[in-house]
Design a protein around this motif. Structure first.
Motif, PDB file in Angstrom:
ATOM      1  N   UNK A   1      42.139 -12.585 -26.779  1.00  0.00           N
ATOM      2  CA  UNK A   1      41.739 -11.227 -26.410  1.00  0.00           C
ATOM      3  C   UNK A   1      41.305 -11.236 -24.945  1.00  0.00           C
ATOM      4  N   UNK A   2      41.942 -10.376 -24.157  1.00  0.00           N
ATOM      5  CA  UNK A   2      41.710 -10.315 -22.710  1.00  0.00           C
ATOM      6  C   UNK A   2      41.358  -8.885 -22.332  1.00  0.00           C
ATOM      7  N   UNK A   3      40.218  -8.698 -21.709  1.00  0.00           N
ATOM      8  CA  UNK A   3      39.882  -7.386 -21.160  1.00  0.00           C
ATOM      9  C   UNK A   3      40.711  -7.162 -19.899  1.00  0.00           C
ATOM     10  N   UNK A   4      41.121  -5.934 -19.630  1.00  0.00           N
ATOM     11  CA  UNK A   4      42.002  -5.632 -18.503  1.00  0.00           C
ATOM     12  C   UNK A   4      41.327  -5.840 -17.145  1.00  0.00           C
ATOM     13  N   UNK A   5      40.034  -6.043 -17.156  1.00  0.00           N
ATOM     14  CA  UNK A   5      39.264  -6.443 -15.982  1.00  0.00           C
ATOM     15  C   UNK A   5      38.329  -7.537 -16.464  1.00  0.00           C
ATOM     16  N   UNK A   6      37.370  -7.953 -15.685  1.00  0.00           N
ATOM     17  CA  UNK A   6      36.501  -9.061 -16.095  1.00  0.00           C
ATOM     18  C   UNK A   6      35.048  -8.598 -16.144  1.00  0.00           C
ATOM     19  N   UNK A   7      34.313  -9.059 -17.163  1.00  0.00           N
ATOM     20  CA  UNK A   7      32.877  -8.781 -17.225  1.00  0.00           C
ATOM     21  C   UNK A   7      32.137 -10.054 -17.591  1.00  0.00           C
ATOM     22  N   UNK A   8      30.857 -10.059 -17.277  1.00  0.00           N
ATOM     23  CA  UNK A   8      29.996 -11.177 -17.648  1.00  0.00           C
ATOM     24  C   UNK A   8      28.574 -10.654 -17.836  1.00  0.00           C
ATOM     25  N   UNK A   9      27.883 -11.182 -18.841  1.00  0.00           N
ATOM     26  CA  UNK A   9      26.483 -10.843 -19.092  1.00  0.00           C
ATOM     27  C   UNK A   9      25.626 -12.050 -18.748  1.00  0.00           C
ATOM     28  N   UNK A  10      24.488 -11.818 -18.121  1.00  0.00           N
ATOM     29  CA  UNK A  10      23.569 -12.907 -17.834  1.00  0.00           C
ATOM     30  C   UNK A  10      23.935 -13.648 -16.554  1.00  0.00           C
ATOM     31  N   UNK A  11      23.411 -14.842 -16.417  1.00  0.00           N
ATOM     32  CA  UNK A  11      23.581 -15.612 -15.200  1.00  0.00           C
ATOM     33  C   UNK A  11      24.892 -16.385 -15.214  1.00  0.00           C
ATOM     34  N   UNK A  12      25.210 -16.982 -14.062  1.00  0.00           N
ATOM     35  CA  UNK A  12      26.391 -17.823 -13.956  1.00  0.00           C
ATOM     36  C   UNK A  12      27.373 -17.305 -12.932  1.00  0.00           C
ATOM     37  N   UNK A  13      28.235 -18.176 -12.409  1.00  0.00           N
ATOM     38  CA  UNK A  13      29.198 -17.788 -11.380  1.00  0.00           C
ATOM     39  C   UNK A  13      30.234 -16.802 -11.894  1.00  0.00           C
ATOM     40  N   UNK A  14      30.678 -15.915 -11.025  1.00  0.00           N
ATOM     41  CA  UNK A  14      31.615 -14.843 -11.383  1.00  0.00           C
ATOM     42  C   UNK A  14      32.397 -14.494 -10.116  1.00  0.00           C
ATOM     43  N   UNK A  15      33.493 -15.212  -9.831  1.00  0.00           N
ATOM     44  CA  UNK A  15      34.197 -15.073  -8.553  1.00  0.00           C
ATOM     45  C   UNK A  15      34.690 -13.674  -8.226  1.00  0.00           C
ATOM     46  N   UNK A  16      35.143 -12.922  -9.233  1.00  0.00           N
ATOM     47  CA  UNK A  16      35.736 -11.611  -8.938  1.00  0.00           C
ATOM     48  C   UNK A  16      34.758 -10.453  -9.128  1.00  0.00           C
ATOM     49  N   UNK A  17      33.474 -10.754  -9.238  1.00  0.00           N
ATOM     50  CA  UNK A  17      32.477  -9.696  -9.428  1.00  0.00           C
ATOM     51  C   UNK A  17      32.509  -8.716  -8.264  1.00  0.00           C
ATOM     52  N   UNK A  18      32.444  -7.432  -8.586  1.00  0.00           N
ATOM     53  CA  UNK A  18      32.447  -6.365  -7.579  1.00  0.00           C
ATOM     54  C   UNK A  18      31.087  -5.656  -7.612  1.00  0.00           C
ATOM     55  N   UNK A  19      30.241  -5.992  -6.651  1.00  0.00           N
ATOM     56  CA  UNK A  19      28.928  -5.347  -6.563  1.00  0.00           C
ATOM     57  C   UNK A  19      29.034  -4.140  -5.649  1.00  0.00           C
ATOM     58  N   UNK A  20      29.891  -3.214  -6.035  1.00  0.00           N
ATOM     59  CA  UNK A  20      30.171  -2.037  -5.213  1.00  0.00           C
ATOM     60  C   UNK A  20      30.653  -0.903  -6.103  1.00  0.00           C
ATOM     61  N   UNK A  21      31.288   0.104  -5.481  1.00  0.00           N
ATOM     62  CA  UNK A  21      31.715   1.273  -6.245  1.00  0.00           C
ATOM     63  C   UNK A  21      32.775   0.932  -7.294  1.00  0.00           C
TER      64      UNK A  21
END
Length: 426
Positions: free
Chosen positions: A267-287
């Motif tokens: 099962x793959x979400x069409x984008x990426x999410x993560x809860x809690x701590x840990x590295x997340x290369x594609x995280x978008x802290x923007x709009x």
């Protein structure tokens, strides 16, 4: 339908609950094989929303039988609450419909107390972001050979004795390290005793149940929790869960042969999410991250915490394909990306001057990578009413085909909304 495993390919929260619910219609037996109530599967059925933490999602189908395997760590109090909540909504969970392996380890009150005390004791970057539900300490007791198993519920004298032994060490840790009041073993026993009596009728031999189903040519669905990159061995250690989340653990965690696993749905979400701590290369802290978070209603089903959001990371998915060997991909929440002018796909990383296509293996090295993106055009159309692949906008089709091309796995299920019927089968 052949026996199949349904597992998450990212950091959990991929929408496994809906996919399991969908595929359950074609299965006879549904088995949960790892994790505990630190995971939640959200299912929307008509006007009702169900969040299941321990009982397999298949319980919503009244003609199905569900099993909780030995690889799960079970909080008996939470399980009883879940049974009661389902009953209040017209879904009876009887011992004929739910069987708990006698080998399943139990989360005790002291596990939750230790979990919370340990996380509170840490500071800053040392915090893992645990749910505090006692999952890790319970698995620790399992490995230390002092765990309490579901089968102990039928032997109350043994249960009392094992609680007493377990608290010998834990009370010292609670008092001397965490400045907590020690627990009275008898009080813990009295707290657990009524739960033990209530759940004893649900105990059984899960391995035998699976074997009998296979002998009768019935199909078994193995339901995982969390996601591949939270695996205790193969995930982004130490920011991981306490069990093996990969598909291969379905046989060990349910008590059956690997030969019984015929099909694996990632099962793959069409984008990426993560809860809690840990590295997340594609995280978008923007709009863009805010857009996905809000449109996708990205809050943890178990914790209620806001999920971190970012573009689809095909590098971690390559690793998921390598670790799990999926035969199919179920792509979820494709509708959330609708309305974006452009969509990015992470196809590689820059790491120490090199371009790499799989995650580096050293601890916390994922925090040092720079994602390499390919930008594709988005789509404006609302796809939530699409029921066939041909009805999708051309750019949505191309997005799916790009994923298939890079991962070399067919996308056979596409979710375009939370409802059961908002699904495309290919």
């Amino acid at each position: 339908m052949a026996n199949l495993v349904v597992m998450g390919a990212q950091w959990g929260d991929e929408g496994k609950g809906k996919i399991v619910d969908l595929l359950t219609r074609e299965a006879d037996l549904i088995v949960r094989f790892q994790g505990g109530n630190n995971a939640g599967h959200t299912l929307v059925v008509g006007e009702k929303t169900f969040i299941l933490h321990l009982i397999p999602s298949g319980i919503l189908h009244k003609d199905k039988k569900c099993l909780i395997g030995n690889g799960v760590v079970l909080d008996p109090e939470i399980l009883c609450q879940e049974i009661d909540n389902l009953s209040a909504n017209g879904i009876e969970v009887t011992p004929e419909r739910l069987v708990i392996s006698k080998k399943t380890h139990l989360i005790m009150p002291y596990h939750k107390l230790l979990d919370a005390a340990r996380e509170a004791f840490k500071s800053g970057e040392d915090k893992i972001g645990t749910t505090g539900r006692g999952i890790g300490p319970c698995y620790e007791d399992k490995m230390a050979r002092i765990g309490i198993r579901a089968g102990d519920f039928s032997k109350l004298d043994l249960l009392r004795s094992k609680i007493k032994k377990a608290l010998l060490e834990k009370n010292v840790i609670l008092k001397e390290l965490y400045n907590q009041e020690p627990l009275d073993p008898e009080e813990v026993f009295k707290q657990i005793e009524p739960l033990a009596k209530r759940l004893t009728p649900y105990l059984g031999d899960v391995s035998a149940e699976i074997q009998n189903a296979n002998n009768a040519q019935k199909s078994v669905l193995f339901e995982g929790a969390q996601g591949t990159h939270l695996d205790i061995d193969h995930g982004t250690y130490p920011f991981v869960t306490s069990s093996n989340t990969v598909a291969g653990n379905a046989s060990a965690g349910a008590g059956t042969s690997p030969r019984a696993l015929k099909k694996i749905v990632a099962v793959v979400k069409a984008y990426t999410t993560r809860v809690g701590s840990g590295p997340f290369p594609t995280e978008e802290k923007n709009e863009h991250g805010d857009y996905m978070q809000q449109k996708g209603s990205e809050f943890g089903a178990t914790t209620g915490r806001k999920r971190r959001c970012g573009w689809l990371d095909l590098v971690i998915l390559r690793e998921s394909v390598r670790l799990n060997g999926p035969t199919d991909i179920a792509l979820t929440k494709l509708d959330v990306l609708g309305g974006l002018e452009e969509i990015k796909l992470c196809t590689a990383y820059k790491y120490k001057g090199q371009t790499i296509y799989y995650p580096p293996q050293e601890e916390n090295s994922l925090a040092e990578v720079e994602p390499v993106y390919e930008t594709v055009p988005g789509w404006k159309e609302d796809i939530s009413t699409c029921r066939t692949f041909t009805e999708l906008p051309e750019n949505a089709k191309k997005y799916i085909q790009k994923i298939e091309q890079i991962l070399n796995v067919p996308v056979t299920i596409i979710s375009v909304g939370p409802e059961r019927e908002q699904t495309i089968r290919r």
